[in-house]
Design a protein around this motif. Structure first.
Motif, PDB file in Angstrom:
ATOM      1  N   GLN A   1       0.815  -1.212   0.000  1.00  0.00           N
ATOM      2  CA  GLN A   1       0.000   0.000   0.000  1.00  0.00           C
ATOM      3  C   GLN A   1       0.856   1.272   0.000  1.00  0.00           C
ATOM      4  O   GLN A   1       0.324   2.376   0.017  1.00  0.00           O
ATOM      5  CB  GLN A   1      -0.917   0.009   1.223  1.00  0.00           C
ATOM      6  CG  GLN A   1      -1.915  -1.134   1.267  1.00  0.00           C
ATOM      7  CD  GLN A   1      -2.619  -1.237   2.612  1.00  0.00           C
ATOM      8  OE1 GLN A   1      -2.615  -0.304   3.410  1.00  0.00           O
ATOM      9  NE2 GLN A   1      -3.225  -2.390   2.867  1.00  0.00           N
ATOM     10  N   GLY A   2       2.186   1.106   0.014  1.00  0.00           N
ATOM     11  CA  GLY A   2       3.075   2.256  -0.043  1.00  0.00           C
ATOM     12  C   GLY A   2       3.702   2.661   1.271  1.00  0.00           C
ATOM     13  O   GLY A   2       4.440   3.657   1.328  1.00  0.00           O
ATOM     14  N   TRP A   3       3.456   1.908   2.342  1.00  0.00           N
ATOM     15  CA  TRP A   3       4.048   2.234   3.633  1.00  0.00           C
ATOM     16  C   TRP A   3       5.479   1.711   3.702  1.00  0.00           C
ATOM     17  O   TRP A   3       5.807   0.673   3.119  1.00  0.00           O
ATOM     18  CB  TRP A   3       3.246   1.596   4.770  1.00  0.00           C
ATOM     19  CG  TRP A   3       1.861   2.126   4.943  1.00  0.00           C
ATOM     20  CD1 TRP A   3       0.739   1.713   4.272  1.00  0.00           C
ATOM     21  CD2 TRP A   3       1.441   3.148   5.841  1.00  0.00           C
ATOM     22  NE1 TRP A   3      -0.357   2.424   4.703  1.00  0.00           N
ATOM     23  CE2 TRP A   3       0.047   3.315   5.667  1.00  0.00           C
ATOM     24  CE3 TRP A   3       2.099   3.945   6.779  1.00  0.00           C
ATOM     25  CZ2 TRP A   3      -0.692   4.243   6.389  1.00  0.00           C
ATOM     26  CZ3 TRP A   3       1.366   4.869   7.506  1.00  0.00           C
ATOM     27  CH2 TRP A   3      -0.012   5.017   7.308  1.00  0.00           C
ATOM     28  N   ASP A   4       6.335   2.437   4.419  1.00  0.00           N
ATOM     29  CA  ASP A   4       7.636   1.898   4.808  1.00  0.00           C
ATOM     30  C   ASP A   4       7.420   1.095   6.084  1.00  0.00           C
ATOM     31  O   ASP A   4       6.809   1.601   7.041  1.00  0.00           O
ATOM     32  CB  ASP A   4       8.639   3.024   5.074  1.00  0.00           C
ATOM     33  CG  ASP A   4       9.092   3.697   3.792  1.00  0.00           C
ATOM     34  OD1 ASP A   4       8.955   3.084   2.719  1.00  0.00           O
ATOM     35  OD2 ASP A   4       9.573   4.847   3.868  1.00  0.00           O
ATOM     36  N   VAL A   5       7.911  -0.141   6.128  1.00  0.00           N
ATOM     37  CA  VAL A   5       7.593  -1.021   7.252  1.00  0.00           C
ATOM     38  C   VAL A   5       8.857  -1.603   7.872  1.00  0.00           C
ATOM     39  O   VAL A   5       9.914  -1.693   7.233  1.00  0.00           O
ATOM     40  CB  VAL A   5       6.662  -2.176   6.813  1.00  0.00           C
ATOM     41  CG1 VAL A   5       5.326  -1.632   6.333  1.00  0.00           C
ATOM     42  CG2 VAL A   5       7.312  -3.020   5.718  1.00  0.00           C
ATOM     43  N   TYR A   6       8.721  -1.987   9.118  1.00  0.00           N
ATOM     44  CA  TYR A   6       9.810  -2.629   9.857  1.00  0.00           C
ATOM     45  C   TYR A   6       9.189  -3.617  10.829  1.00  0.00           C
ATOM     46  O   TYR A   6       8.211  -3.292  11.515  1.00  0.00           O
ATOM     47  CB  TYR A   6      10.626  -1.580  10.618  1.00  0.00           C
ATOM     48  CG  TYR A   6      11.700  -2.153  11.516  1.00  0.00           C
ATOM     49  CD1 TYR A   6      12.752  -2.891  10.986  1.00  0.00           C
ATOM     50  CD2 TYR A   6      11.662  -1.945  12.892  1.00  0.00           C
ATOM     51  CE1 TYR A   6      13.742  -3.412  11.802  1.00  0.00           C
ATOM     52  CE2 TYR A   6      12.656  -2.463  13.719  1.00  0.00           C
ATOM     53  CZ  TYR A   6      13.693  -3.195  13.166  1.00  0.00           C
ATOM     54  OH  TYR A   6      14.674  -3.711  13.976  1.00  0.00           O
ATOM     55  N   VAL A   7       9.740  -4.826  10.894  1.00  0.00           N
ATOM     56  CA  VAL A   7       9.261  -5.859  11.813  1.00  0.00           C
ATOM     57  C   VAL A   7      10.353  -6.129  12.836  1.00  0.00           C
ATOM     58  O   VAL A   7      11.492  -6.448  12.472  1.00  0.00           O
ATOM     59  CB  VAL A   7       8.902  -7.157  11.063  1.00  0.00           C
ATOM     60  CG1 VAL A   7       8.449  -8.231  12.052  1.00  0.00           C
ATOM     61  CG2 VAL A   7       7.812  -6.896  10.030  1.00  0.00           C
ATOM     62  N   ALA A   8      10.016  -5.993  14.121  1.00  0.00           N
ATOM     63  CA  ALA A   8      11.009  -6.147  15.188  1.00  0.00           C
ATOM     64  C   ALA A   8      10.565  -7.217  16.180  1.00  0.00           C
ATOM     65  O   ALA A   8       9.405  -7.222  16.614  1.00  0.00           O
ATOM     66  CB  ALA A   8      11.200  -4.822  15.925  1.00  0.00           C
ATOM     67  N   PRO A   9      11.468  -8.130  16.548  1.00  0.00           N
ATOM     68  CA  PRO A   9      11.128  -9.135  17.558  1.00  0.00           C
ATOM     69  C   PRO A   9      11.127  -8.521  18.953  1.00  0.00           C
ATOM     70  O   PRO A   9      11.842  -7.556  19.229  1.00  0.00           O
ATOM     71  CB  PRO A   9      12.252 -10.166  17.413  1.00  0.00           C
ATOM     72  CG  PRO A   9      13.419  -9.364  16.918  1.00  0.00           C
ATOM     73  CD  PRO A   9      12.835  -8.294  16.031  1.00  0.00           C
ATOM     74  N   ALA A  10      10.326  -9.083  19.845  1.00  0.00           N
ATOM     75  CA  ALA A  10      10.268  -8.631  21.240  1.00  0.00           C
ATOM     76  C   ALA A  10      10.475  -9.833  22.151  1.00  0.00           C
ATOM     77  O   ALA A  10       9.921 -10.912  21.914  1.00  0.00           O
ATOM     78  CB  ALA A  10       8.926  -7.968  21.539  1.00  0.00           C
TER      79      ALA A  10
END
Length: 267
Positions: free
Chosen positions: A152-161
Motif C-alpha cells: 500500500q506504499g508504507w515503509d515497514v519494519y518488523v522487530a522481535p520482542a
C-alpha cells in the motif's frame, strides 16, 4: 500450604481473566470481520502462554532442571524480591512462573510510516489506547501484514520482542526469551515490565516507555550497588553513555531528515 495463593485471590484472578476475555470478544464484535483474525491470534497466543506456565519454585526443586536454567531462575527470584522491597514495584503473581518458548521472540511488532515521513502509523485499541506498533505472536503473520502495508506504499519494519506486559491483568511469566542476553538484561526487562504494571497512561507510548526505561535503568544500578558489584556498575554506566551518544546521533539525523521531508524532497 506454602506458595499457594489464597482462595479469594485466585477467584479474583479468574474474574480478571473473564473480564479480559469478555473485552476481547467485544473487540471482535466492534472490530469488524477484517480484524477478527488479528484479535483471535492475540487472545489465542496470550492464553497459550498462560497455559504453559510452570512455577519457578517447582523448577528449582526439580533435580532434572538444567543447572544453567536453575541459576538464571534463582537470580530472577532475587530480582523479583528486590523489585518489591527496593523499587516499590507491584507485589503480585507476575514473574513467579516460567514458560519455555520454542522460538527466538515472544512477539513480533510491525511498525509503519508513510514514505518520506518520520511519523509512525498508530493503531488504536480500547484497552491500551493508541500505540505505534501492531504485535503478532507468529513471525509469519507479522511479516504477512507488513507485506500488505508495503504493497500500500508504507515503509515497514518488523522487530522481535523478548517480553510484553499484560499490565497486571494476568500473572505474566518469565519467558525463555527474557533469559537470552545475560543477567543484567533479564533483570532490566523484569523491572521494565513491572514498571508498566505500576504506571501506564493509555495511548501515550512515549511516556510509558520512557517511564519504564527510567525505572529499569535506576533499578539495575541499585541492584548492582546492593550487590557491591562496582566494576559491573561502572561497565553498565559506560554502556548507557554509549547508548546515549548513539541516540543523540539518531536524533540529529532524524531532525535533518525531517527538514528535508518538510521541503517535499527525498533524501
Amino acid at each position: 500450604m506454602r506458595g499457594r495463593r489464597p482462595e479469594g485471590k485466585r477467584e479474583h484472578g479468574g474474574r480478571r481473566v473473564r473480564v479480559v476475555l469478555a473485552a476481547g470478544l467485544a473487540l471482535l464484535a466492534v472490530g469488524g470481520c477484517t480484524e477478527l483474525p488479528y484479535y483471535a491470534q492475540a487472545v489465542g497466543g496470550h492464553l497459550a502462554i498462560m497455559r504453559a506456565r510452570v512455577p519457578i519454585e517447582t523448577l528449582l526443586a526439580d533435580p532434572a532442571t538444567d543447572p544453567v536454567l536453575r541459576d538464571r531462575l534463582a537470580r530472577v527470584q532475587e530480582a523479583r524480591r528486590f523489585a518489591l522491597s527496593e523499587l516499590g514495584l507491584p507485589d503480585n503473581g507476575s514473574y513467579r512462573a516460567y514458560v519455555a518458548l520454542d522460538r527466538e521472540a515472544v512477539t513480533w511488532n510491525v511498525y509503519a510510516t508513510p514514505e518520506f515521513s518520520l511519523e509512525p502509523r498508530r493503531w488504536c485499541f480500547p484497552a491500551v489506547g493508541c500505540v505505534a506498533y501492531r504485535g503478532y505472536f507468529a513471525e509469519s503473520a507479522a511479516r504477512a501484514y507488513a507485506s500488505e502495508l508495503a504493497a500500500q506504499g508504507w515503509d515497514v519494519y518488523v522487530a522481535p520482542a523478548s517480553a510484553y506486559s499484560s499490565l497486571g491483568w494476568f500473572e505474566d511469566p518469565v519467558l525463555s526469551t527474557m533469559l537470552q542476553r545475560g543477567e543484567l538484561s533479564t533483570v532490566g526487562v523484569l523491572f521494565h515490565e513491572l514498571a508498566h504494571q505500576r504506571v501506564y497512561v493509555k495511548g501515550d507510548t512515549a511516556f510509558n516507555e520512557s517511564f519504564a526505561t527510567a525505572v529499569q535503568r535506576a533499578g539495575v544500578r541499585r541492584w548492582l550497588q546492593a550487590r557491591g558489584e562496582a566494576k559491573r556498575l561502572a561497565a553498565y554506566t559506560r554502556a548507557l553513555e554509549r547508548r546515549a551518544a548513539f541516540l543523540a546521533l539518531l536524533r540529529e539525523t532524524r531532525a535533518r531528515l525531517a527538514a528535508i521531508y518538510a521541503r517535499g524532497g527525498a533524501p
